[in-house]
Scaffold this motif. Sequence first.
Motif, PDB file in Angstrom:
ATOM      1  N   CYS A 107       0.830  -1.212   0.000  1.00  0.00           N
ATOM      2  CA  CYS A 107       0.000   0.000   0.000  1.00  0.00           C
ATOM      3  C   CYS A 107       0.863   1.261   0.000  1.00  0.00           C
ATOM      4  CB  CYS A 107      -0.921  -0.003   1.213  1.00  0.00           C
ATOM      5  SG  CYS A 107      -2.211  -1.274   1.167  1.00  0.00           S
ATOM      6  N   ALA A 108       1.938   1.243   0.801  1.00  0.00           N
ATOM      7  CA  ALA A 108       2.825   2.408   0.859  1.00  0.00           C
ATOM      8  C   ALA A 108       3.508   2.638  -0.483  1.00  0.00           C
ATOM      9  CB  ALA A 108       3.859   2.212   1.963  1.00  0.00           C
ATOM     10  N   TRP A 109       3.962   1.570  -1.111  1.00  0.00           N
ATOM     11  CA  TRP A 109       4.650   1.729  -2.395  1.00  0.00           C
ATOM     12  C   TRP A 109       3.674   2.125  -3.499  1.00  0.00           C
ATOM     13  CZ3 TRP A 109       7.991   3.500  -5.187  1.00  0.00           C
ATOM     14  CH2 TRP A 109       8.306   3.042  -6.466  1.00  0.00           C
ATOM     15  N   ALA A 110       2.427   1.652  -3.438  1.00  0.00           N
ATOM     16  CA  ALA A 110       1.429   2.082  -4.423  1.00  0.00           C
ATOM     17  C   ALA A 110       1.200   3.586  -4.338  1.00  0.00           C
ATOM     18  CB  ALA A 110       0.128   1.322  -4.207  1.00  0.00           C
ATOM     19  N   LYS A 111       1.120   4.100  -3.109  1.00  0.00           N
ATOM     20  CA  LYS A 111       0.982   5.553  -2.934  1.00  0.00           C
ATOM     21  C   LYS A 111       2.252   6.272  -3.375  1.00  0.00           C
ATOM     22  CE  LYS A 111      -0.784   9.452  -1.402  1.00  0.00           C
ATOM     23  NZ  LYS A 111       0.391  10.340  -1.596  1.00  0.00           N
ATOM     24  N   GLY A 112       3.411   5.725  -3.020  1.00  0.00           N
ATOM     25  CA  GLY A 112       4.671   6.342  -3.432  1.00  0.00           C
ATOM     26  C   GLY A 112       4.833   6.362  -4.941  1.00  0.00           C
ATOM     27  N   LEU A 113       4.436   5.289  -5.605  1.00  0.00           N
ATOM     28  CA  LEU A 113       4.531   5.249  -7.062  1.00  0.00           C
ATOM     29  C   LEU A 113       3.637   6.297  -7.700  1.00  0.00           C
ATOM     30  CD1 LEU A 113       5.473   4.021  -9.700  1.00  0.00           C
ATOM     31  CD2 LEU A 113       3.727   2.244  -9.430  1.00  0.00           C
TER      32      LEU A 113
END
Length: 292
Positions: free
Chosen positions: A153-159
């Motif tokens: 979830c964090a990386w999806a937002k970061g991407l």
Amino acid sequence: MDVVNQLVAQGQFTILKQPLGFIKVLQWIFAIFAFSTCGSYSGMFKMSVECKNRSESDLRIEVEFEYPFRLHQVYFDAPTCKGENSERLFLVGDYSSSAEFFVTIGVFSFLYAMASLSVYCFLLEKYRENCKGPQIDFVVSAVFAFMWLVSSCAWAKGLSDVKTATDPERVVTLIAACEEPENRCREVNDPKVSGLNTSVAFGFINLILWIGNLWFVFKETGWMAAFGGTYVPSQEKQPAPDSFAQEGYTQQDPYAGSQGGYQPEYGQQGYNEEGGYSQGYEQQPTSFSNQM
């Protein structure tokens, strides 16, 4: 070579055909896909700045960025359209925390899955001894499942933020010369982020695999016996010895007796083995005196 052959001979590779081992293989593979697609990424986009004075223009401004996406350290030189001078500009944002966290979880998942497969294949008996191995495996797997949820979830937002920060149409607004109406600024190429999109997909696939694996590890822990009272991990279920007695039945040999084992009871109808048939009473011998 002899040592390798000996280990292979001693290994219990049939566990890989069972859900417990097969899912671990999938976890090992997809963990590689997840951290490699993110950690090895490098991208580039192009812009052009066409000044009123064509000699001051720069039609091929290339901006390169890569993992771990510390974009505030990525710079490029753009013309000012005021002579031969140029200005150095930096992108906006630092998204290294979410990207590095995602890659770290992927690497540790890969290592743990590989270690678990080694234990399953070569130390399966010790793994199941006293159910301590499966219980530890269950707790660690639950932690990894939670970490995959958080990191994905964090990386999806970061991407999503990386895409916004590297959008050429947005970056063009950072160039002062583009604010002048007589100068023309435009994007040439967008960055290709399909690999990063794939990494997010692999992250959620890993989440599904680790959550699904919890059930198969849980069946090995022996905790099910505490709830059901009849489950023995890694063994076939055996019927309780008193199960029939508690229901009012007794086990008898179905093949006992010389007449095929079928012994009907017709006591209430007066049937006996000597072939007599009566209406519910027994024949008594009559004395000679009574007959007289």
